[in-house]
Design a protein around this motif. Structure first.
Motif, PDB file in Angstrom:
ATOM      1  N   UNK A 148      30.285  15.565  11.099  1.00 55.98           N
ATOM      2  CA  UNK A 148      30.385  16.437  12.274  1.00 55.98           C
ATOM      3  C   UNK A 148      31.258  15.787  13.340  1.00 55.98           C
ATOM      4  N   UNK A 149      31.070  14.487  13.530  1.00 58.20           N
ATOM      5  CA  UNK A 149      31.898  13.753  14.485  1.00 58.20           C
ATOM      6  C   UNK A 149      33.354  13.819  14.080  1.00 58.20           C
ATOM      7  N   UNK A 156      17.983  21.610   6.922  1.00 60.04           N
ATOM      8  CA  UNK A 156      16.690  20.989   6.593  1.00 60.04           C
ATOM      9  C   UNK A 156      16.876  19.585   6.013  1.00 60.04           C
ATOM     10  N   UNK A 157      16.461  18.583   6.725  1.00 64.75           N
ATOM     11  CA  UNK A 157      16.421  17.222   6.176  1.00 64.75           C
ATOM     12  C   UNK A 157      15.438  16.376   6.958  1.00 64.75           C
ATOM     13  N   UNK A 192      17.078  21.537  11.784  1.00 62.91           N
ATOM     14  CA  UNK A 192      17.976  20.737  12.603  1.00 62.91           C
ATOM     15  C   UNK A 192      19.175  21.583  12.990  1.00 62.91           C
ATOM     16  N   UNK A 228      25.684  13.938   7.804  1.00 58.70           N
ATOM     17  CA  UNK A 228      26.002  15.098   8.643  1.00 58.70           C
ATOM     18  C   UNK A 228      26.599  14.670   9.964  1.00 58.70           C
ATOM     19  N   UNK A 229      26.004  13.678  10.517  1.00 57.40           N
ATOM     20  CA  UNK A 229      26.454  13.205  11.817  1.00 57.40           C
ATOM     21  C   UNK A 229      27.911  12.730  11.727  1.00 57.40           C
ATOM     22  N   UNK A 272      13.534  19.829   0.499  1.00 57.72           N
ATOM     23  CA  UNK A 272      13.303  20.622   1.703  1.00 57.72           C
ATOM     24  C   UNK A 272      11.807  20.571   1.988  1.00 57.72           C
ATOM     25  N   UNK A 284      14.238  11.336  15.723  1.00 53.74           N
ATOM     26  CA  UNK A 284      14.249  12.786  15.942  1.00 53.74           C
ATOM     27  C   UNK A 284      15.158  13.538  14.989  1.00 53.74           C
ATOM     28  N   UNK A 285      16.063  12.849  14.338  1.00 55.76           N
ATOM     29  CA  UNK A 285      16.978  13.543  13.428  1.00 55.76           C
ATOM     30  C   UNK A 285      16.342  13.819  12.072  1.00 55.76           C
ATOM     31  N   UNK A 286      15.149  13.308  11.854  1.00 50.86           N
ATOM     32  CA  UNK A 286      14.536  13.480  10.546  1.00 50.86           C
ATOM     33  C   UNK A 286      13.169  14.125  10.732  1.00 50.86           C
ATOM     34  N   UNK A 287      12.892  15.086   9.884  1.00 56.62           N
ATOM     35  CA  UNK A 287      11.614  15.777   9.950  1.00 56.62           C
ATOM     36  C   UNK A 287      10.470  14.800   9.717  1.00 56.62           C
ATOM     37  N   UNK A 315      20.915  11.706   4.666  1.00 57.09           N
ATOM     38  CA  UNK A 315      21.777  12.885   4.825  1.00 57.09           C
ATOM     39  C   UNK A 315      22.021  13.218   6.289  1.00 57.09           C
ATOM     40  N   UNK A 316      21.086  12.802   7.173  1.00 56.25           N
ATOM     41  CA  UNK A 316      21.319  13.042   8.601  1.00 56.25           C
ATOM     42  C   UNK A 316      22.509  12.248   9.103  1.00 56.25           C
ATOM     43  N   UNK A 370      18.396  17.386  -2.899  1.00 58.82           N
ATOM     44  CA  UNK A 370      17.727  17.586  -1.612  1.00 58.82           C
ATOM     45  C   UNK A 370      16.237  17.784  -1.791  1.00 58.82           C
ATOM     46  N   UNK A 426      27.041  18.478  -0.354  1.00 57.43           N
ATOM     47  CA  UNK A 426      26.975  17.010  -0.293  1.00 57.43           C
ATOM     48  C   UNK A 426      26.886  16.392  -1.675  1.00 57.43           C
ATOM     49  N   UNK A 453      10.325  21.486  13.989  1.00 56.47           N
ATOM     50  CA  UNK A 453      10.737  20.131  13.636  1.00 56.47           C
ATOM     51  C   UNK A 453      11.547  20.073  12.344  1.00 56.47           C
ATOM     52  N   UNK A 470      27.056  21.946  18.725  1.00 57.92           N
ATOM     53  CA  UNK A 470      28.489  21.664  18.743  1.00 57.92           C
ATOM     54  C   UNK A 470      29.299  22.429  17.686  1.00 57.92           C
TER      55      UNK A 470
END
Lengths: 481, 178, 180, 240
Positions: free
Chosen positions: D168-169, C179-180, C120, D164-165, D103, D143-146, D160-161, D101, D97, C117, C124
């Motif tokens: 990335x897009x 990791x986030x 990440x 990233x998204x 972790x 689901x994108x976050x722990x 930060x998710x 952070x 970024x 979990x 792609x």
């Protein structure tokens, strides 16, 4: 040469007889034959009463329940069963860590600093003090682990090559702490063990059964040859000199946990020496406490541990209490005068906040009571009073750390996030449990390790002479090496 | 050496002078210093007994350990941040003030542990000279061990007992360590 | 008092100690071994045959092109081809597939390459950077059911990341990349 | 992939003149970042986990009082005091970024970082809060976050998710990130548009424009932490 050690016969009775008597007592000028001393020490070690086993049993149960039981429960539920909360992220876990690491400074102080400076009165109780160092560290080293949110991964603080490519952050005071405590624990344990070798050999020659097997193993085949003594002396000298800066570094680094932070009330350059003085003050007090208890409970100890020793340590305590007050005032004065808003409010909060009584008890126990009592030789030689004073100093020192850690943390720069901290039952139980662990280990060790370094006492008795100067006698100490 | 027997002359604790004398007597009778050894329950320096200087490599081993500790600390302080560079708090990767702390601790750890290892190794490694042991030594008695042939016995016996020694012939070498 | 030496020699102590060591070591070794074994799949899917007959990986695992999860094929996708394949009626493994389709059930595939979990992973950027499937998933022409790659941990990821161009390293070594 | 080296410096501007203290940002943040609720007792004890502290101050004398609100989250310091004190590199400075952070899986729970944070922005998982979410409610988890377990520290990540998204897009489409494309959850939820998020290196971005205001200030500037969160308050005008 040993013959000269004996009291001078037919000494002229003089009005100074009491002082002379003190001198004799001070350096143990009433030597007993080595066999007798050995027998006394062995006796104290092997003699156990039902009362002893009852106390040991109670302590073992208390340690198991209060310390390990509660700790296990905390690991499985979470650190939240303690009273910690925002902003008091550190509570009595860290207070106890600092306290026990402070206690552990006593042994090194007594047996290394006093050894290097040839303070002869140290000889009979170096072992008792060194044991305190080792077990104080054993109790203290638990706290950083108890305090961790995820104790099962504590090994990430150890530098080792791993699949994550990650090493510890050597810029973090906690890693320094980890290294310093490890270094100090290992070296103080060795420093306890080295001077123990001849005594273990002595015990080996006088025991049978399982004790004999264990002592035989631990004594490493010690015979007492010239080469062995020479080696031991060399090693002890290296240790005595090298362990002193290690001892200073340990509590300095513990103080840096606080001092390097930007947290108001912590960021103080004087914290290093202030903590060291505090540690030695509480450590030496604990030595006195333990010596008084040993003298009262352990067989034959009243020959080795005398009021004179408690008197001498009492003088040291007075000096350290004054030094502590000096550092405390220095820290307070400079912080207060500096006029930083946050520091001033913290100082006001200490003295007038809801927990102000802790601050006053600290000053009472660390300064007022020692200064009022320890100047008097008569009071210094009253064991029950010394017991109260020294226990009081340790309470005061505990409260000092309590003031510095949770109370200061509760009053930081964001007024919206001011908070108070009250320890909850599990924390108090853990703190008491570590005290039980310390006492249990000490009690068990007192029946296993010769509590008096007989060879050192003997060496001292040979080095000391009473010399007649005019109408009185003065002690003189010769260099043995 | 094969035929010689180890004898032991036991002196009381306060008979240090006599023990030193006895060593001289043994030397005069032609027993070399390496065939004599003294065991005692209190540390007597070789100067007191008039014996040759003992020698130990403990300071050397300790020093070597300190160097190893220093090198390890240099690697940890300055090597590991390069293996995986991670920035924290605007500090440099290799900071000298913080490295001093670790360097000190690890150097000391190296010094102290290797000193102990030195003692351990030297204590359990085989020693030369006559071997033998008597439990009375830990009661403070001084035992002068020497190996000699059987023919020297009479003169030795006289000289030593004259000095007040209790003589144990053919002192056994007890196995003191597993 | 705490020294167990005198009891060392007693046989029951030794047997117990031996058993304890055996259980702990065995548990550790067994746990590691099991985590490296392919899990039981509902259908013994022959990757080697399918890849060998020229079907691209992305045909059945199309998610790899546009997102984090590559996806496991549904029974519809299998049936699209297999209803026209003669072998479907003879092979016992394919009877299972037919049964899933007939009962309108999804195939309970067990994912093999899963990240915990706190990691990440996104297919792609890796596909876009030209990383081939077998770099991470192994050579599927030699496997029937998918088998895990040994030691696929953080060091394994970093090992590959560190071999990329120097200017990418800042981003590829950043903790927030995964990791986030 | 030309823009790989230039990731930008993310910044957040909060206009306190517009903030009404409605707590929509706090709620949105909790939903986006899997922030658990801690239960009545622990919340009352001061252990609520929300990454945004809605600080409320009263001004004036009763009954003539008026509240002022200030949402304080992790200030993403350029020289963060929390980072160097972590023994295991669980909180580090992200080079790509330019944020701070946490972790989660590296954290061993020393809580030193939280002590050393002058903004009190860090929250600790005292218990397994997230694992005690009752059955249907666990579907809210992102689901994108722990999902954090007990004993780890956590704090605002500037979503930060989402960064990233968005990056990335943009990269997949072969273009640069457009200003306003990446929004934090709090920004998205703010009904008064008091929160602006974007790249501070782009002089035309909304954040950069807001940063030229005379009304700007940062919290505890004297500590030299170089926060990436800027507040606007009082009289003055927008723009340079």
């Amino acid at each position: 040469m040993a013959a000269e050690v004996k009291p001078i016969p037919n000494a002229i009775p003089s009005p100074h007889a009491a002082e002379e008597e003190d001198l004799r007592e001070h350096l143990m000028f009433d030597p007993r034959p080595r066999e007798e001393m050995n027998r006394m020490v062995m006796d104290s070690m092997t003699h156990t009463t039902p009362r002893y086993w009852i106390v040991v049993g109670i302590l073992a149960v208390l340690t198991a329940v209060l310390l390990y039981g509660v700790w296990g429960y905390m690991i499985f539920t979470g650190i939240g069963i303690s009273g910690e909360r925002r902003p008091n992220y550190w509570g009595i876990f860290i207070v106890s860590l600092v306290f026990w690491i402070g206690i552990s400074h006593a042994g090194t102080f007594v047996s290394a600093i006093l050894r290097v400076f040839k303070a002869e009165f140290r000889r009979p109780f170096t072992r008792a003090a060194e044991l305190m160092t080792t077990f104080g560290l054993a109790a203290g080293a638990l706290w950083p682990l108890i305090h961790l949110g995820r104790v099962w991964v504590f090994y990430w603080m150890i530098p080792y090559p791993n699949a994550r490519w990650l090493w510890p952050n050597f810029r973090s005071p906690l890693v320094w702490d980890f290294m310093a405590i490890t270094t100090y624990l290992l070296s103080s344990t060795i420093y306890l063990y080295l001077p123990l070798l001849p005594d273990l050999a002595m015990a080996r020659d006088r025991t049978k059964g399982w004790r004999h097997v264990v002592y035989k193993f631990l004594a490493l085949g010690w015979r007492g040859t010239e080469a062995e003594w020479f080696r031991l002396r060399k090693a002890i000298n290296i240790f005595a000199i090298a362990i002193i800066p290690v001892m200073f570094s340990v509590h300095t680094i513990v103080s840096w946990d606080f001092a390097v932070a930007q947290t108001g009330g912590w960021n103080s350059t004087i914290f290093g020496p202030y903590f060291i003085i505090g540690a030695i003050l509480s450590g030496v007090s604990a030595v006195v406490t333990i010596l008084i208890i040993l003298r009262a409970t352990l067989k034959n100890m009243d020959y080795f541990i005398r009021l004179e020793h408690i008197d001498a340590l009492g003088k040291l305590l007075l000096v350290f209490s004054m030094a502590w007050a000096y550092f405390f005032f220095n820290d307070y004065m400079v912080s207060w005068y500096g006029g930083s808003e946050v520091v001033r409010t913290i100082l006001t909060f200490h003295a007038s906040g809801p927990s102000a009584w802790i601050w006053y008890v600290m000053l009472l126990c660390n300064v007022a009571i020692p200064w009022l009592t320890l100047w008097s030789k008569k009071l210094r030689r009253t064991p029950w009073l010394m017991l109260i004073v020294t226990l009081g100093i340790n309470v005061g020192m505990y409260f000092e750390r309590y003031t510095i850690i949770p109370i200061t943390l509760g009053h930081q720069r964001m007024p919206f996030d001011w908070g108070e901290y009250t320890p909850r039952l599990p924390e108090i139980s853990l703190a008491l449990g570590s005290l039980c662990l310390f006492m249990l280990l000490y009690m068990l060790a007192s029946r296993f390790i010769p509590m008096v370094p007989v060879w050192e006492v003997r060496e001292g008795q040979e080095a000391h002479q009473l010399r007649k100067v005019g109408k009185t006698v003065v002690p003189s100490v010769s260099e043995l090496e | 050496m094969a035929t010689s027997v180890v004898h032991m002359a036991l002196f009381k604790e306060e008979q240090l002078d006599e023990a030193a004398e006895a060593i001289q007597v043994l030397r005069n009778l032609g027993i070399s210093d390496k065939d004599i050894s003294v065991i005692s329950g209190t540390p007597f320096s070789e100067k007191m007994l008039g014996r040759p200087m003992a020698w130990t490599s403990i300071p050397l081993i300790g020093g070597a350990g300190a160097v190893v500790g220093f090198l390890v600390s240099v690697f940890l302080n300055f090597g590991t941040p390069l293996l995986y560079p991670i920035q924290v708090g605007g500090m440099g990767l290799q900071t000298i003030p913080t490295s001093i702390v670790l360097t000190f601790e690890l150097t000391m750890l190296g010094l102290l542990i290797s000193t102990f290892i030195g003692v351990l190794v030297e204590t359990i490694s085989p020693s030369y000279g006559p071997r033998g042991y008597d439990a009375r030594v830990t009661d403070g008695q001084i035992a002068v061990l020497f190996s000699s042939g059987a023919e020297l016995d009479a003169s030795l016996h006289d000289a030593l007992s004259h000095l007040g020694a209790e003589i144990v012939h053919g002192a056994e070498d007890k196995k003191l360590w597993p | 008092m705490k020294k167990p030496l005198p009891w060392w020699q007693r046989p029951w102590v030794r047997v117990t100690a031996g058993l304890l060591v055996f259980i702990v070591l065995g548990g550790a070794v067994g746990g590691i071994y099991l985590s490296q074994q392919p899990p039981e799949q509902p259908i013994q899917f022959p990757h080697n045959f399918h890849v060998g007959s020229g079907i691209p990986c992305l045909y059945c695992h199309p998610g790899a092109q546009w997102g984090p999860v590559a996806g496991l094929p549904t029974s519809d996708k299998c049936w699209g081809c297999h209803q026209q394949v003669a072998k479907t009626n003879t092979s016992p493994e394919l009877q299972k597939l037919a049964a899933y389709v007939k009962n309108n059930e999804s195939i309970p595939w067990v994912p093999v390459f899963i990240q915990p979990d706190h990691v990440h992973f996104n297919h792609r950027p890796h596909v876009a950077a030209g990383v081939t499937c077998e770099t991470c998933h192994g050579d599927m022409t030699k496997m029937t059911v998918a088998e895990p790659i040994r030691g696929q941990n953080m060091g394994w990821c970093l090992d590959c990341h560190s071999k990329q161009e120097k200017e990418k390293w800042t981003r590829l070594s950043d903790c927030a990349t995964c990791h986030y | 992939m030309a823009e790989e080296t230039n990731q930008g410096v993310w910044g957040l501007v909060i206009d306190l003149n517009l903030c009404t203290g409605c707590n929509a940002c706090v709620t949105a943040c909790a939903m986006e970042n899997n922030i658990p609720w801690v239960g009545e007792e622990d919340a009352g004890y001061g252990r609520s986990m929300s990454w945004i502290n809605m600080q409320r101050y009263w001004e004036g004398e009763y009954p003539e009082v008026s509240p002022s609100y200030q949402p304080v989250m992790c200030q993403q310091c350029g020289r963060a005091p929390c980072e160097p004190v972590c023994p295991v590199f669980a909180t580090v400075h992200s080079e790509s970024e330019q944020i701070n952070l946490q972790v989660y899986n590296r954290c061993i729970g020393t809580r030193y970082c939280a002590n050393n944070c002058p903004y009190m922005a860090r929250k600790f998982n005292w218990f397994d809060y997230a694992y005690n979410i009752p059955e249907p409610m666990n579907y809210y988890l992102n689901p994108s976050v722990t999902v954090r377990r007990r004993g780890v520290m956590e704090k605002c990540t500037f979503c930060v998710q989402r960064i990233h998204d968005g990056q990335e897009n943009a990269r997949a489409q072969g273009r640069a990130v457009i200003d306003g494309e990446i929004m934090t959850a709090c920004q998205q939820a703010c009904p008064a548009d008091a929160i602006i998020f974007g790249d501070m290196t782009d002089p035309e971005s909304q954040v950069s424009q807001a940063l030229r205001s005379q009304r700007k200030y940062v919290l505890l500037e004297e500590l030299g932490t170089q926060p990436k969160v800027t507040y606007l308050k009082g009289e003055g005008y927008y723009g340079g």
